[in-house]
Design an enzyme around this catalytic site. Structure first.
Site, short mmCIF file in Angstrom:
data_model
loop_
_atom_site.label_atom_id
_atom_site.label_comp_id
_atom_site.label_asym_id
_atom_site.label_seq_id
_atom_site.Cartn_x
_atom_site.Cartn_y
_atom_site.Cartn_z
N LYS A 27 41.65 38.70 38.35
CA LYS A 27 40.26 38.39 38.71
C LYS A 27 40.19 38.35 40.24
O LYS A 27 41.14 37.87 40.89
CB LYS A 27 39.89 37.03 38.11
CG LYS A 27 38.42 36.64 38.20
CD LYS A 27 38.17 35.31 37.48
CE LYS A 27 36.74 34.83 37.59
NZ LYS A 27 36.49 33.56 36.91
N SER A 40 32.26 33.55 34.05
CA SER A 40 32.31 34.40 35.22
C SER A 40 33.43 35.43 35.21
O SER A 40 33.38 36.40 35.96
CB SER A 40 32.48 33.53 36.46
OG SER A 40 33.73 32.85 36.43
N SER A 69 34.35 29.78 31.68
CA SER A 69 34.39 31.16 32.21
C SER A 69 35.42 32.08 31.59
O SER A 69 35.35 33.29 31.77
CB SER A 69 34.61 31.13 33.72
OG SER A 69 33.53 30.55 34.34
#
Lengths: 482, 95
Positions: A75, A150, A174
């Site tokens: 990420k 997210s 998330s």
């Protein structure tokens, strides 16, 4: 070579049997990743570095490592040495960290091959996948629906089979919400089990490093490689869960499962029935399944507490993003104007609005009224969870009661009395519990997950329970094919 | 209900600028937010100590001196939009 349906373990076997080699696999992954660039799921591909590292790994092959030669995405809020790290925010465009996050270093040491950086909701804030500065990310199985966030890019890439695992971070849900929307496995370990050093912060008292995989056994493998105390992170904790891959099948029959009756009863009819059927199956398998109590007023306050705490921490932790020392700088007559303009131009709307609510809570007059109160209620939530975990070992929670919503549905509010259901995963961020979402139900290509929690620092138990449930449910290693 | 000026001051505190339209939207949303926060305010927290992290055993500590990390100055300066010699530069403060 079609590698996309292979798990970490299957890839490992093919690599050590020399059916495939690391360089060939890496090149294949890069080629597949290039094909889906228009999805916005990828912030950066690091072709040359990945190929060079693949060659190096092959020469010094450490075949004892289950992650040797295994490709993955990080990420883009994990600091990666000499690789641009933007957290999907315009203000960080061009920022090149001179160091690796501890988790990235650990994966590198095990021979895992980083192929690129996955997009996210800007700075980890959003929960939908629509707020990356590079454009929206949609569900790989249906582009009219959200992927969830997210950790949206990471979820997308694992669900499409581009990589067998990806790193994520989880502040509220998330990792675990997008796992539910994409038929994959998403794990938020205990708070502090994996070092947060090098994870760009959103809300440090809630942020947790975790992963996406397509089965629970693979999750144990990546956790074995990354768990551990780190002196560089003051909130890091020693965790007794070790050799989780070896012990994954060892769930004791004495383990007690539990659920909050009102939570399950508030689900829509089909999903509710599926949960009660699963509880019956668990009982038939010799496990005890109990109803537990949880104060509704605390469940109803979850969304507000999350906003009060995380938005306040976010405005504070992101105060260093000013366009002066790194990232993008805007013009201005003096340093105040330069910083204000850099922040105003550099942040997206969602982030700025969260900062404003954070500033509201941090304002002198509101600190006691809101922030301190939120922290007191946080203690009540944790105490309530402690009571639950005195009665049972594993708490089952619904991450969602429906498939990924349509993009236009994200702005529609649910019925007020059931609103708490969409925030229920935050429980595990408040008390630091290990919490994993695995696939549960399917509607066509889309999925609905189930979430499994153990008491803080009982990560092995959480994974063992997830593995047993995965075997009962029977959905794993799914990918969204073109 | 706080007025627009209040939110403009808050924006200034966090070194952000909002357009007139954005501020109007924020003010409009405040009522929803206030109602949401009310749910927390009505919970009885008499004698409850605030919890800052998930566990109570988190504390600050002094690190051992032998744990040092240095970052190459060149790399730090390379990340800055402008620099000169050993320094990150910005518009002159004192003219």
């Amino acid at each position: 070579m079609d590698y996309k349906k292979l798990s970490i373990l299957e890839l490992h076997e093919k690599l050590i049997n020399k059916e495939i080699n690391v360089l060939e696999l890496t090149k294949n992954v890069l080629a597949e990743a290039n094909k889906i660039k228009s999805s916005n799921a990828i912030n950066k591909l690091i072709d040359e570095k990945a190929i060079n590292f693949a060659k190096e790994v092959e020469t010094n092959s450490n075949i004892n490592s289950l992650l040797y030669g295994i490709p993955y995405f990080a990420k883009d809020n994990f600091a990666t040495k000499d690789i641009e790290t933007t957290s999907s925010s315009n203000i960080l465009k061009g920022y090149i960290p001179p160091f690796n996050a501890t988790s990235i270093s650990k994966l590198e040491k095990q021979g895992a091959i980083l192929v690129g950086k996955a997009a996210l909701d800007e700075l980890g804030m959003g929960g939908v996948g629509l707020y990356s500065c590079n454009g929206i990310i949609t569900n790989p199985a249906d582009d009219k629906r959200i992927v969830g966030g997210s950790s949206s890019g990471s979820a997308y890439l694992v669900a499409k089979g581009i990589v067998p695992f990806a790193t994520g971070s989880d502040t509220g849900d998330s990792i675990r919400k997008p796992a539910s929307f994409n038929n994959i496995v998403g794990f938020k370990p205990s708070y502090g089990a994996i070092s947060r050093y090098g994870l760009l912060p959103y809300s440090p008292s809630l942020d947790t490093v975790g992963f996406f995989t397509r089965n629970v056994t693979d999750m144990a493998i990546v956790c074995d490689a990354t768990f551990g105390y780190d002196t560089k992170d003051a909130t890091s904790h020693e965790n007794n869960s070790k050799n989780m891959f070896e012990k994954i099948e060892g769930l004791s029959k004495a383990v007690k499962f539990g659920y909050i009756k009102k939570v399950i009863d508030d689900l829509n009819e089909d999903v509710k029935n599926a949960y009660y059927n699963l509880f019956e199956t668990l009982k038939l398998n010799g496990f005890e399944v109990k109803e537990v109590e949880f104060k509704q007023e605390l469940l109803d306050s979850l969304s507000a507490i999350y906003k009060m705490i995380s938005f306040s921490e976010s405005v504070s932790t992101n105060a260093n993003l000013d366009g002066i020392k790194f990232g993008r700088r805007a013009t201005g007559a003096d340093y105040v104007e330069i910083i204000t303009n850099s922040r105003t131009e550099g942040f997206g709307e969602e982030v700025k609005q969260r900062f404003l609510v954070g500033a509201l809570n941090l304002n002198k007059e509101n600190q006691t009224i809101y922030l301190n109160k939120a922290k007191q209620v946080r203690r009540l939530i944790v105490e309530e969870l402690n009571k639950v975990f005195k009665e049972i070992d594993i708490l089952i929670i619904p991450p969602t009661d429906k498939i990924a919503p349509l993009i236009e549905e994200t702005k529609i509010k649910s019925t007020p009395e059931k609103e708490y259901l969409s925030d229920i995963l935050t429980l595990a961020n408040f008390n630091g519990s290990p919490s994993i979402t695995i696939p549960f139900l399917k509607e066509g290509k889309l999925g609905i997950g189930i979430n499994i929690n153990a008491k803080p620092k009982e990560d092995l138990l959480c994974l063992q329970a997830a593995k047993m449930l995965e075997d009962i449910i029977g959905i794993k290693n799914e990918i969204v094919e073109d | 209900m706080k007025d627009k000026k209040y939110y403009e001051e808050l924006a200034q505190d966090s070194m952000l600028k909002f357009t007139e339209k954005e501020i109007d939207e924020i003010v409009a949303k405040q009522e929803d937010l206030r109602k949401e926060f009310e749910k927390v305010l009505k919970i009885d927290t008499t004698n409850v100590k605030p919890l800052f992290y998930p566990y109570d055993d988190i504390h600050t500590y002094l690190r051992d001196d032998n744990e040092t990390t240095t970052i190459d100055q060149k790399k730090i300066l390379a990340n800055a939009p402008t620099c000169e010699g050993d320094f990150v530069t910005i518009k002159k403060v004192v003219k």
